[in-house]
Design a protein around this motif. Structure first.
Motif, PDB file in Angstrom:
ATOM      1  N   CYS A 102       0.190 -50.253   3.071  1.00 43.13           N
ATOM      2  CA  CYS A 102      -1.276 -50.320   3.107  1.00 43.13           C
ATOM      3  C   CYS A 102      -1.989 -49.522   2.021  1.00 43.13           C
ATOM      4  O   CYS A 102      -3.051 -49.927   1.566  1.00 43.13           O
ATOM      5  CB  CYS A 102      -1.783 -49.837   4.468  1.00 43.13           C
ATOM      6  SG  CYS A 102      -1.212 -50.829   5.863  1.00 43.13           S
ATOM      7  N   ILE A 103      -1.448 -48.385   1.642  1.00 44.51           N
ATOM      8  CA  ILE A 103      -2.165 -47.526   0.701  1.00 44.51           C
ATOM      9  C   ILE A 103      -1.826 -47.935  -0.723  1.00 44.51           C
ATOM     10  O   ILE A 103      -0.700 -47.780  -1.184  1.00 44.51           O
ATOM     11  CB  ILE A 103      -1.820 -46.041   0.924  1.00 44.51           C
ATOM     12  CG1 ILE A 103      -2.187 -45.636   2.341  1.00 44.51           C
ATOM     13  CG2 ILE A 103      -2.557 -45.168  -0.082  1.00 44.51           C
ATOM     14  CD1 ILE A 103      -3.650 -45.814   2.681  1.00 44.51           C
ATOM     15  N   THR A 104      -2.808 -48.474  -1.416  1.00 46.81           N
ATOM     16  CA  THR A 104      -2.600 -48.923  -2.798  1.00 46.81           C
ATOM     17  C   THR A 104      -3.515 -48.199  -3.778  1.00 46.81           C
ATOM     18  O   THR A 104      -3.500 -48.469  -4.950  1.00 46.81           O
ATOM     19  CB  THR A 104      -2.860 -50.437  -2.923  1.00 46.81           C
ATOM     20  OG1 THR A 104      -4.195 -50.716  -2.470  1.00 46.81           O
ATOM     21  CG2 THR A 104      -1.860 -51.224  -2.091  1.00 46.81           C
ATOM     22  N   GLU A 105      -4.347 -47.271  -3.267  1.00 44.59           N
ATOM     23  CA  GLU A 105      -5.233 -46.502  -4.132  1.00 44.59           C
ATOM     24  C   GLU A 105      -5.282 -45.064  -3.610  1.00 44.59           C
ATOM     25  O   GLU A 105      -4.712 -44.754  -2.576  1.00 44.59           O
ATOM     26  CB  GLU A 105      -6.652 -47.092  -4.159  1.00 44.59           C
ATOM     27  CG  GLU A 105      -7.410 -46.986  -2.871  1.00 44.59           C
ATOM     28  CD  GLU A 105      -7.045 -48.065  -1.867  1.00 44.59           C
ATOM     29  OE1 GLU A 105      -7.358 -47.863  -0.690  1.00 44.59           O
ATOM     30  OE2 GLU A 105      -6.435 -49.072  -2.261  1.00 44.59           O
ATOM     31  N   SER A 106      -5.939 -44.193  -4.321  1.00 48.24           N
ATOM     32  CA  SER A 106      -6.013 -42.790  -3.907  1.00 48.24           C
ATOM     33  C   SER A 106      -6.726 -42.695  -2.568  1.00 48.24           C
ATOM     34  O   SER A 106      -7.778 -43.298  -2.370  1.00 48.24           O
ATOM     35  CB  SER A 106      -6.751 -41.963  -4.954  1.00 48.24           C
ATOM     36  OG  SER A 106      -8.051 -42.461  -5.147  1.00 48.24           O
ATOM     37  N   PHE A 107      -6.146 -41.941  -1.673  1.00 49.98           N
ATOM     38  CA  PHE A 107      -6.659 -41.853  -0.305  1.00 49.98           C
ATOM     39  C   PHE A 107      -7.757 -40.793  -0.209  1.00 49.98           C
ATOM     40  O   PHE A 107      -7.571 -39.653  -0.608  1.00 49.98           O
ATOM     41  CB  PHE A 107      -5.535 -41.493   0.656  1.00 49.98           C
ATOM     42  CG  PHE A 107      -5.921 -41.617   2.106  1.00 49.98           C
ATOM     43  CD1 PHE A 107      -5.761 -42.815   2.766  1.00 49.98           C
ATOM     44  CD2 PHE A 107      -6.447 -40.536   2.785  1.00 49.98           C
ATOM     45  CE1 PHE A 107      -6.114 -42.936   4.099  1.00 49.98           C
ATOM     46  CE2 PHE A 107      -6.806 -40.655   4.113  1.00 49.98           C
ATOM     47  CZ  PHE A 107      -6.640 -41.845   4.771  1.00 49.98           C
ATOM     48  N   ALA A 147      -9.434 -52.548   3.223  1.00 53.37           N
ATOM     49  CA  ALA A 147      -8.477 -53.053   4.210  1.00 53.37           C
ATOM     50  C   ALA A 147      -7.213 -52.201   4.239  1.00 53.37           C
ATOM     51  O   ALA A 147      -6.629 -51.971   5.297  1.00 53.37           O
ATOM     52  CB  ALA A 147      -8.129 -54.504   3.892  1.00 53.37           C
ATOM     53  N   GLY A 148      -6.773 -51.717   3.048  1.00 51.23           N
ATOM     54  CA  GLY A 148      -5.569 -50.891   2.993  1.00 51.23           C
ATOM     55  C   GLY A 148      -5.723 -49.601   3.772  1.00 51.23           C
ATOM     56  O   GLY A 148      -4.852 -49.218   4.552  1.00 51.23           O
ATOM     57  N   ARG A 172       6.243 -52.609  -3.588  1.00 55.14           N
ATOM     58  CA  ARG A 172       5.816 -51.507  -2.726  1.00 55.14           C
ATOM     59  C   ARG A 172       5.581 -51.996  -1.300  1.00 55.14           C
ATOM     60  O   ARG A 172       6.044 -51.367  -0.329  1.00 55.14           O
ATOM     61  CB  ARG A 172       4.535 -50.908  -3.311  1.00 55.14           C
ATOM     62  CG  ARG A 172       3.956 -49.734  -2.540  1.00 55.14           C
ATOM     63  CD  ARG A 172       2.587 -49.365  -3.130  1.00 55.14           C
ATOM     64  NE  ARG A 172       1.986 -48.251  -2.438  1.00 55.14           N
ATOM     65  CZ  ARG A 172       2.143 -46.980  -2.778  1.00 55.14           C
ATOM     66  NH1 ARG A 172       2.871 -46.667  -3.828  1.00 55.14           N
ATOM     67  NH2 ARG A 172       1.559 -46.022  -2.096  1.00 55.14           N
ATOM     68  N   GLU A 173       4.868 -53.126  -1.150  1.00 54.68           N
ATOM     69  CA  GLU A 173       4.601 -53.667   0.176  1.00 54.68           C
ATOM     70  C   GLU A 173       5.885 -54.170   0.836  1.00 54.68           C
ATOM     71  O   GLU A 173       6.069 -54.036   2.049  1.00 54.68           O
ATOM     72  CB  GLU A 173       3.584 -54.797   0.066  1.00 54.68           C
ATOM     73  CG  GLU A 173       2.194 -54.329  -0.334  1.00 54.68           C
ATOM     74  CD  GLU A 173       1.277 -55.479  -0.714  1.00 54.68           C
ATOM     75  OE1 GLU A 173       0.054 -55.327  -0.549  1.00 54.68           O
ATOM     76  OE2 GLU A 173       1.789 -56.522  -1.182  1.00 54.68           O
TER      77      GLU A 173
END
Length: 299
Positions: free
Chosen positions: A142-147, A98-99, A269-270
């Motif tokens: 939205c980005i909470t992990e490595s893209f 979802a992120g 962060r959000e």
């Protein structure tokens, strides 16, 4: 008028953001084409009494809201773009997080002014700065992990491009015809087009639709019937880049809705992402300075 349009677009973003829960639950029993098709048809049907009531109240004369040819052309073009964009997004969500989906979809913020430049749209430096701030906000949001780029990310990016086209199509047709009628036509077009891939690739049952009646009604009546109509009316005489910035608040609102309704925590962060997004909206809405003998320019 400009503030009124901005409020309509913000309400649109609010409805779309809170519809995230309904869409997630609805996908438990229906495929992407089935869910999009049924909710689009519900949205079109929901607008029919609204059109009748508005006709009685406003008592428009023939030709006042543009020709029938323009209305049909606008509805067909908007419906085709909406079908393509929502389908790509819904398919992509199945293969990515979802992120990532939220961030990649938000690329329409950049794509709208870029595509608009080819159509002769002028965009001031403040809007470009607001675009950069909004992208930074969406990254933190939205980005909470490595893209990394996967199959789902590609589908969602194509959907983002098509949503940008949808915004520009609305920008062209909205001032030339009746926005509510055009919205109604676009939903029937998108709904009917969704039926073909639904029949070919998905197994949709009456039981599945009945189990999803709540999400379908919310997504159909509010997210489709109300929100997309507000988008069309709100975009009248509104710069499409500013419109896309306001509509991008959907990402912030969806996080807040998850926090309030589902009990999900909003991280620092959000929270920073939400702050940057709201700052971008405020910056984009500030009027340009006036020179001698010049009218105030609009964004």
């Amino acid at each position: 008028m400009r503030r009124k349009n901005a409020c309509m677009l913000f309400l649109t973003a609010f409805i779309w953001g809170t519809a995230f829960v309904a869409q997630s639950v609805g996908m438990d029993y229906l495929g992407p084409f089935g869910f999009n098709g049924i909710r689009s048809l519900i949205g079109g049907v929901a607008l029919l009494p609204c059109i009748y009531i508005l006709e009685k109240i406003n008592k428009r004369t023939a030709g006042e809201e543009g020709s029938t040819k323009t209305l049909i052309a606008g509805g067909l073009c908007c419906g085709l773009a909406l079908f393509a964009a929502s389908s790509m997004q819904q398919i992509g969500i199945q293969y990515t997080t979802a992120g990532k989906a939220g961030f990649v979809t938000a690329f329409y913020i950049v794509l709208v002014p870029v595509l608009g430049m080819f159509l002769g749209k002028k965009t001031g430096w403040k809007v470009w700065l607001a675009v950069a701030m909004a992208l930074a906000g969406l990254y933190f949001l939205c980005i909470t992990e490595s893209f990394s780029v996967g199959r789902g990310d590609i589908y969602v990016f194509i959907g983002s491009l098509l949503f940008a086209v949808h915004i520009l199509i609305i920008d062209y047709f909205a001032p030339r015809t009746d926005g509510v009628k055009m919205s109604c036509i676009q939903f029937f077009v998108a709904g009917i087009l969704s039926m073909f891939p639904m029949a070919a690739f998905e197994t949709t049952t009456v039981e599945g639709a009945l189990r999803s009646w709540g999400p379908l009604l919310y997504a159909g009546v509010l997210s489709c019937g109300v929100a997309y109509t507000l988008q069309i009316i709100g975009q009248k005489n509104m710069n499409p880049t500013v419109a896309s910035l306001i509509l991008s608040l959907e990402s912030c609102i969806s996080v807040l809705a998850g926090w309030v309704i589902l009990g999900e925590r909003l991280s620092v962060r959000e929270g920073l992402g939400c702050v940057l997004m709201f700052a971008a909206i405020i910056l984009a809405q500030l009027p340009e300075k006036m020179g001698k003998n010049r009218q105030p320019s609009t964004l």
